[in-house]
Scaffold this motif. Structure first.
Motif, PDB file in Angstrom:
ATOM      1  N   UNK A   1      10.044  23.395  21.493  1.00 24.10           N
ATOM      2  CA  UNK A   1       9.439  22.985  22.694  1.00 24.10           C
ATOM      3  C   UNK A   1       8.456  21.735  22.762  1.00 24.10           C
ATOM      4  N   UNK A   2       8.444  20.998  21.543  1.00 27.79           N
ATOM      5  CA  UNK A   2       8.164  20.171  21.605  1.00 27.79           C
ATOM      6  C   UNK A   2       6.355  19.864  20.935  1.00 27.79           C
ATOM      7  N   UNK A   3       6.467  21.672  20.024  1.00 30.72           N
ATOM      8  CA  UNK A   3       5.886  21.442  19.259  1.00 30.72           C
ATOM      9  C   UNK A   3       5.382  20.468  17.956  1.00 30.72           C
ATOM     10  N   UNK A   4       4.068  20.240  17.460  1.00 26.76           N
ATOM     11  CA  UNK A   4       3.644  19.217  16.723  1.00 26.76           C
ATOM     12  C   UNK A   4       3.540  19.548  15.390  1.00 26.76           C
ATOM     13  N   UNK A   5       4.061  18.880  14.279  1.00 28.50           N
ATOM     14  CA  UNK A   5       4.109  18.801  13.015  1.00 28.50           C
ATOM     15  C   UNK A   5       2.788  18.778  12.683  1.00 28.50           C
ATOM     16  N   UNK A   6       1.667  19.595  11.482  1.00 29.79           N
ATOM     17  CA  UNK A   6       0.107  20.390  11.557  1.00 29.79           C
ATOM     18  C   UNK A   6       0.082  19.365   9.915  1.00 29.79           C
ATOM     19  N   UNK A   7       1.393  20.065   9.328  1.00 34.16           N
ATOM     20  CA  UNK A   7       1.287  19.500   7.844  1.00 34.16           C
ATOM     21  C   UNK A   7       2.835  19.970   6.950  1.00 34.16           C
ATOM     22  N   UNK A   8       2.304  18.453   6.248  1.00 34.27           N
ATOM     23  CA  UNK A   8       3.938  18.784   5.797  1.00 34.27           C
ATOM     24  C   UNK A   8       3.960  18.584   3.922  1.00 34.27           C
ATOM     25  N   UNK A   9       4.349  18.968   2.933  1.00 36.10           N
ATOM     26  CA  UNK A   9       4.706  18.954   1.968  1.00 36.10           C
ATOM     27  C   UNK A   9       6.741  18.125   1.538  1.00 36.10           C
TER      28      UNK A   9
ATOM     29  N   UNK B   1      13.088  18.426  -0.391  1.00 35.49           N
ATOM     30  CA  UNK B   1      12.913  19.614   0.326  1.00 35.49           C
ATOM     31  C   UNK B   1      11.528  19.828   0.706  1.00 35.49           C
ATOM     32  N   UNK B   2      11.461  20.016   2.044  1.00 31.54           N
ATOM     33  CA  UNK B   2      10.090  19.593   2.732  1.00 31.54           C
ATOM     34  C   UNK B   2       9.933  21.282   3.461  1.00 31.54           C
ATOM     35  N   UNK B   3       8.111  21.008   3.113  1.00 30.34           N
ATOM     36  CA  UNK B   3       8.062  22.286   4.030  1.00 30.34           C
ATOM     37  C   UNK B   3       7.435  21.764   5.142  1.00 30.34           C
ATOM     38  N   UNK B   4       6.519  22.175   6.217  1.00 30.43           N
ATOM     39  CA  UNK B   4       6.515  22.029   7.635  1.00 30.43           C
ATOM     40  C   UNK B   4       5.660  23.363   8.077  1.00 30.43           C
ATOM     41  N   UNK B   5       4.828  23.098   8.830  1.00 24.26           N
ATOM     42  CA  UNK B   5       4.526  23.872   9.119  1.00 24.26           C
ATOM     43  C   UNK B   5       3.964  22.885  10.937  1.00 24.26           C
ATOM     44  N   UNK B   6       3.910  24.116  12.164  1.00 21.88           N
ATOM     45  CA  UNK B   6       3.903  23.624  13.318  1.00 21.88           C
ATOM     46  C   UNK B   6       2.303  24.164  13.898  1.00 21.88           C
ATOM     47  N   UNK B   7       2.096  23.649  15.013  1.00 20.04           N
ATOM     48  CA  UNK B   7       1.185  23.371  15.951  1.00 20.04           C
ATOM     49  C   UNK B   7       0.991  24.784  16.672  1.00 20.04           C
ATOM     50  N   UNK B   8       2.337  25.713  16.778  1.00 14.34           N
ATOM     51  CA  UNK B   8       2.094  27.069  17.179  1.00 14.34           C
ATOM     52  C   UNK B   8       2.536  28.608  16.446  1.00 14.34           C
ATOM     53  N   UNK B   9       2.463  27.970  14.784  1.00 16.53           N
ATOM     54  CA  UNK B   9       2.741  28.649  13.745  1.00 16.53           C
ATOM     55  C   UNK B   9       3.672  29.339  12.728  1.00 16.53           C
ATOM     56  N   UNK B  10       4.755  28.064  13.358  1.00 15.54           N
ATOM     57  CA  UNK B  10       6.283  28.286  13.295  1.00 15.54           C
ATOM     58  C   UNK B  10       5.892  27.352  11.040  1.00 15.54           C
ATOM     59  N   UNK B  11       6.374  27.761  10.218  1.00 18.63           N
ATOM     60  CA  UNK B  11       7.127  27.049   9.305  1.00 18.63           C
ATOM     61  C   UNK B  11       8.130  27.111   9.298  1.00 18.63           C
ATOM     62  N   UNK B  12       8.546  25.225   8.747  1.00 16.24           N
ATOM     63  CA  UNK B  12      10.188  25.600   8.545  1.00 16.24           C
ATOM     64  C   UNK B  12      10.455  24.708   6.946  1.00 16.24           C
ATOM     65  N   UNK B  13      11.475  25.256   6.192  1.00 17.77           N
ATOM     66  CA  UNK B  13      11.590  24.442   5.221  1.00 17.77           C
ATOM     67  C   UNK B  13      12.831  23.873   5.744  1.00 17.77           C
ATOM     68  N   UNK B  14      12.948  22.340   5.178  1.00 16.14           N
ATOM     69  CA  UNK B  14      14.298  21.666   5.431  1.00 16.14           C
ATOM     70  C   UNK B  14      14.556  20.785   4.343  1.00 16.14           C
ATOM     71  N   UNK B  15      15.983  21.126   4.168  1.00 11.32           N
ATOM     72  CA  UNK B  15      16.642  20.944   2.456  1.00 11.32           C
ATOM     73  C   UNK B  15      17.813  20.325   3.060  1.00 11.32           C
ATOM     74  N   UNK B  16      17.291  18.522   2.298  1.00 18.14           N
ATOM     75  CA  UNK B  16      18.364  17.230   2.718  1.00 18.14           C
ATOM     76  C   UNK B  16      18.634  17.427   0.899  1.00 18.14           C
TER      77      UNK B  16
END
Length: 422
Positions: A198-206, A290-305
């Motif tokens: 729902x349009x949450x923004x990324x706060x941190x990414x590694x 591989x990216x590890x993403x934190x969104x401002x709603x507290x959700x964490x994502x791992x994205x594998x390309x």
């Protein structure tokens, strides 16, 4: 009748967007083309019956004229978006802009500002938002069936032959000339993740990744620089015989040669990039990331390309407080598990299987949905688009930050990153 000009007659401009207009709607017509390649230009002229007065060798000639149509499709190379869209906005055109918006952070930000200043309608080609598959995923999340989303695992399975074609031999093989892999290939994915949340923004990414395999040190002993001269032509996984000769008239052979015959393909592969050994190209983009993403709603994502997959697809697992969703867009299959509603020994989840609607067209029907909405936008039947530049900027900034993290080894704080470009 909406009159549309096409700037850039490559695979997306000519074979996807213009072809859709030609074959699937009576509400729009391609009336102009700007393309330096004479064969592609002629093909557009013949297919769309374009008046010679509206045929141009380049975008500068096209946009030097006063506005003469309703909209333009900008499908040039990644590094050639900014100047055409700037002039098109000044002329008052509605615009369909191929992603990425630009391969430079400051230009992406400026495109957003210009769209607001000139008040034109701009749609960025984030086609995944228009697919029944990802639309269904969003509906499921919004319904609350799995509670609050906590974690997402998302995989962009590029496919070994697709990677070899596009990112080793092809147009996007070298980030110094075009874009980093995560921007060019996966601003789609970063955009869809934000949309699902729902349009949450990324706060941190590694991010972590490298060019692991497509290097000269991994070339078979005695292999040639060009495939047609190589003794491994029949046995190599990445032989053009396996990738191109069985696909005449279709992607990716449409990209490998301008004339779709075996004889023309033979000649093209003797000289162009698509006939080069995959271990001896001038490629530098990563083949795994591989990216590890934190969104401002507290959700964490791992994205594998990753290049090293058999299928070309996207797979996703969405984990919530009350259940879990699993999906595969190639199989058009979604599974939903509701915790505590099963009959298993440990109260395993109730399983619901869903097959989303099937819409014909590339990207799981996303190309079709995108073009339908663009024509409605030009007709004034839509006030705005799901993928305007302001919305799309989030995914682009994430991609640039992810690449910086990969290169520097640092965790990127998004607020600090954005401040550098304000």
């Amino acid at each position: 009748m909406i009159k549309i000009g096409v700037i850039g007659a490559g695979n997306r401009g000519k074979d996807v967007y213009a072809k859709y207009i030609l074959n699937h709607t009576n509400d729009a017509k391609v009336v102009a083309i700007a393309e330096p390649n004479s064969l592609k230009r002629k093909e557009m002229i013949d297919e769309h019956k374009i008046n010679p007065n509206f045929v141009f060798d380049d975008w500068k000639s096209f946009l030097s004229k006063d506005k003469f149509c309703d909209a333009v499709i900008i499908a040039t190379g990644d590094d050639m978006h900014f100047e055409p869209i700037k002039l098109a906005m000044e002329k008052g055109y509605n615009i369909l802009l191929e992603k990425p918006m630009s391969n430079k952070v400051n230009e992406c930000i400026e495109i957003v500002k210009m769209a607001e200043y000139y008040g034109v309608k701009v749609m960025v080609c984030h086609v995944l938002r228009y697919t029944p598959f990802f639309t269904k995923l969003k509906e499921l999340i919004d319904s609350g069936i799995i509670g609050d989303v906590v974690d997402i695992q998302h995989n962009e399975n590029i496919g070994n032959y697709h990677f070899a074609h596009s990112f080793v031999r092809g147009n996007w093989r070298n980030s110094n000339e075009t874009s980093p892999l995560i921007l060019q290939k996966s601003c789609h994915d970063l955009d869809i993740l934000s949309w699902l949340l729902n349009g949450s923004s990324c706060t941190k990414i590694a991010s972590f990744g490298s060019l692991n395999y497509f290097k000269e040190k991994n070339a078979p002993k005695g292999s040639a620089d060009r495939c047609l001269d190589c003794k491994y032509l029949d046995s190599c996984i990445y032989s053009p015989k396996k990738i191109y000769y069985n696909n005449l008239g279709a992607w990716p052979t449409l990209v490998a040669t301008e004339i779709q015959t075996k004889e023309a393909l033979d000649e093209a592969l003797k000289t162009n990039n698509y006939g080069r050994c995959v271990y001896k190209c001038d490629n530098n983009v990563v083949d795994n990331m591989v990216s590890i993403i934190e969104f401002d709603n507290g959700v964490h994502v791992t994205f594998n390309l990753c290049a090293f997959t058999d299928e070309v697809c996207r797979t996703i697992k969405i984990m919530g407080t009350k259940g879990e969703i699993r999906g595969n867009d190639l199989k058009n299959h979604i599974e939903v598990y509701e915790f505590g509603k099963g009959n298993g020994r440990f109260s395993n989840g109730k399983k619901i299987e869903i097959t989303p609607e099937v819409i014909m067209g590339g990207h799981g029907g996303g190309d079709t949905g995108l073009m339908q909405d663009f024509i409605k936008l030009c007709e004034g039947k839509l006030e705005d688009t799901k993928t305007n530049p302001k919305i799309s900027l989030e995914s682009h900034i994430m991609a640039f930050a992810a690449e910086e993290s990969r290169v520097t080894g640092k965790i990127i704080d998004m607020k600090e990153f954005i401040k550098r470009f304000e």
